[in-house]
Design a protein around this motif. Structure first.
Motif, PDB file in Angstrom:
ATOM      1  N   ILE A   3       0.850  -1.091   0.107  1.00 23.39           N
ATOM      2  CA  ILE A   3       0.059   0.118   0.016  1.00 23.39           C
ATOM      3  C   ILE A   3       1.035   1.139  -0.016  1.00 23.39           C
ATOM      4  O   ILE A   3       1.778   1.410   0.993  1.00 23.39           O
ATOM      5  N   SER A   4       0.716   2.325  -0.917  1.00 25.17           N
ATOM      6  CA  SER A   4       1.030   3.535  -0.933  1.00 25.17           C
ATOM      7  C   SER A   4      -0.012   4.622  -0.453  1.00 25.17           C
ATOM      8  O   SER A   4      -0.950   4.566  -1.195  1.00 25.17           O
ATOM      9  N   ILE A   5       0.097   5.426   0.540  1.00 25.09           N
ATOM     10  CA  ILE A   5      -0.630   6.324   0.750  1.00 25.09           C
ATOM     11  C   ILE A   5      -0.311   7.538   0.333  1.00 25.09           C
ATOM     12  O   ILE A   5       0.962   8.133   0.579  1.00 25.09           O
ATOM     13  N   ILE A   6      -1.033   8.238  -0.319  1.00 23.43           N
ATOM     14  CA  ILE A   6      -0.663   9.661  -0.958  1.00 23.43           C
ATOM     15  C   ILE A   6      -1.324  10.685  -0.188  1.00 23.43           C
ATOM     16  O   ILE A   6      -2.739  10.677  -0.245  1.00 23.43           O
ATOM     17  N   GLY A   7      -0.551  11.410   0.522  1.00 25.77           N
ATOM     18  CA  GLY A   7      -1.089  12.182   1.514  1.00 25.77           C
ATOM     19  C   GLY A   7      -0.617  11.869   2.768  1.00 25.77           C
ATOM     20  O   GLY A   7      -0.351  10.864   3.330  1.00 25.77           O
ATOM     21  N   ALA A   8      -0.507  13.043   3.855  1.00 22.28           N
ATOM     22  CA  ALA A   8       0.264  12.748   5.300  1.00 22.28           C
ATOM     23  C   ALA A   8      -0.567  13.477   6.206  1.00 22.28           C
ATOM     24  O   ALA A   8       0.187  13.792   6.934  1.00 22.28           O
ATOM     25  N   GLY A   9      -1.880  13.569   5.834  1.00 24.01           N
ATOM     26  CA  GLY A   9      -2.621  14.086   6.885  1.00 24.01           C
ATOM     27  C   GLY A   9      -3.138  13.123   8.263  1.00 24.01           C
ATOM     28  O   GLY A   9      -2.652  11.897   8.119  1.00 24.01           O
ATOM     29  N   SER A  10      -4.110  13.666   9.060  1.00 24.36           N
ATOM     30  CA  SER A  10      -4.497  12.864  10.125  1.00 24.36           C
ATOM     31  C   SER A  10      -4.982  11.459   9.657  1.00 24.36           C
ATOM     32  O   SER A  10      -4.673  10.140  10.232  1.00 24.36           O
ATOM     33  N   THR A  11      -5.810  11.441   8.754  1.00 19.96           N
ATOM     34  CA  THR A  11      -6.475  10.078   8.581  1.00 19.96           C
ATOM     35  C   THR A  11      -5.563   9.144   7.521  1.00 19.96           C
ATOM     36  O   THR A  11      -5.616   7.945   8.006  1.00 19.96           O
ATOM     37  N   ALA A  12      -4.780   9.731   6.823  1.00 19.21           N
ATOM     38  CA  ALA A  12      -3.688   8.952   6.361  1.00 19.21           C
ATOM     39  C   ALA A  12      -2.790   8.511   7.200  1.00 19.21           C
ATOM     40  O   ALA A  12      -2.297   7.236   7.114  1.00 19.21           O
ATOM     41  N   LEU A  13      -2.370   9.040   8.230  1.00 16.26           N
ATOM     42  CA  LEU A  13      -1.482   8.567   9.372  1.00 16.26           C
ATOM     43  C   LEU A  13      -2.277   7.333  10.171  1.00 16.26           C
ATOM     44  O   LEU A  13      -1.595   6.648  10.546  1.00 16.26           O
ATOM     45  N   ALA A  14      -3.239   7.515  10.305  1.00 17.26           N
ATOM     46  CA  ALA A  14      -4.312   6.713  11.064  1.00 17.26           C
ATOM     47  C   ALA A  14      -4.334   5.285  10.282  1.00 17.26           C
ATOM     48  O   ALA A  14      -4.193   4.117  10.729  1.00 17.26           O
TER      49      ALA A  14
END
Length: 342
Positions: A3-14
């Motif tokens: 998995i690669s998550i694009i974005g590093a906000g609260s829900t991305a880090l969750a």
């Protein structure tokens, strides 16, 4: 499954913290150099629904993040979906899944943009109706308050699912698929709730008052206005040939608690009781949910000739109040994609 998550906000880090506990390989694409420097030096402390500590598995290399992923999970501001698709498009390859979480018309925008490309790779495009996590990242980026996880995720997928269903079932005990990304985007609960409550608490927000968003500030009349907007949303879906669940039914399914009315569903939900109101006018409740969520409903009501006075008044009043005359979020080209994918 990578998995690669694009974005590093609260829900991305969750998501990253949760995948770490589930031993799912994951990396987070980070553009913000301050965040990257912080997470390079110290671990992220996670408290609440999950209690753990981890070094954020981040990368600042977009090409690497895209090419190494089986599933690309986009957790950015909905107004950035088009620019995200344009940036990652050169690195996409056959067999991948592009997942917008939450969707907010991300799948429609991606379909429209990628269809214009010659020799576009064969990928799946999916989106969820809402975010499965509620979380808040501290201002110094060192602590994540993981507040809650939802009981059900609704999603749509264009193309082969691959391991998408497996991933979603890791995040919620109940997972339901709908046929069209228009259904997932139109089923989002946040815009109606967030934007309406913001309008009727605008002076509190402007004055920097600390208040519970679903506490005394949410009255039965405010909930009634939300229900009126919800009725118009359902009518818009009907005009598009879609059968949508009510806001109350979606909340009851998401949280596994059966409430008799919307007011009770919002004010008696334990996961909502600690949610604070926006600290200023710059947060996502207004910067994202107003143009992308409520604005998209206004656009569709115009294009489909559906009367929606509560939605129109809400969008126009807030737009004028904020000094930003409303501009359409969805275009006739988007509508053509929506109709073609029903």
């Amino acid at each position: 499954m990578n998995i690669s998550i694009i974005g590093a906000g609260s829900t991305a880090l969750a998501g990253a913290a949760y995948f770490n506990l589930k031993n799912v390989p994951c990396q987070v694409y980070v553009r913000n150099r301050i965040k990257a420097a912080c997470w390079n030096q110290s671990p992220l402390t996670v408290r609440g629904k999950i209690d753990t500590s981890l070094y954020v598995p981040f990368t600042t290399d977009l090409k690497k993040a895209v090419e190494e992923a089986d599933i690309l999970m986009v957790c950015t501001h909905a107004t950035d979906h088009e620019s995200v698709v344009e940036e990652i498009a050169p690195f996409l390859h056959d067999g991948q899944c592009l997942l917008f979480m939450n969707g907010c018309w991300g799948a429609i925008k991606a379909c429209r943009l990628l269809s214009k490309q010659q020799d576009a790779p064969s990928i799946s495009i999916a989106e969820t109706a809402n975010m499965p996590f509620i979380a808040r990242l501290s201002s110094d980026y060192k602590t994540l308050e993981f507040k809650a996880m939802k009981e059900e995720i609704g999603y749509s997928c264009l193309g082969e699912e691959g391991e998408l269903s497996t991933l979603l079932h890791l995040m919620a005990p109940k997972v339901s698929r709908v046929a069209s990304p228009a259904s997932t985007s139109l089923s989002a609960t946040n815009p109606i709730i967030h934007v309406t409550a913001c309008l009727f608490n605008m002076t509190r927000i402007e004055n920097g008052e600390k208040f519970h968003f679903f506490g005394d500030s949410l009255t039965p009349k405010v909930a009634a206005y939300m229900e009126a907007c919800d009725g118009e949303r359902i009518a818009i879906g009907k005009a598009l040939g879609l059968s949508l669940s009510s806001l109350l039914d979606v909340l009851n399914a998401s949280w596994g608690e059966k409430k008799e009315n919307l007011y009770d569903a919002l004010t008696e939900n334990q996961s909502y009781k600690t949610v604070m109101g926006p600290a200023d006018l710059k947060g996502r409740y207004l910067s994202e949910d107003l143009p992308c969520g409520m604005g998209s409903l206004r656009d569709l009501s115009d294009m489909m000739h559906v009367d929606a006075p509560h939605i129109r008044s809400l969008v126009d009043t807030l737009s004028l109040y904020l000094g930003k005359p409303y501009t359409p979020f969805l275009t006739p080209q988007d509508l053509r994609v929506i109709k073609s994918l029903k």
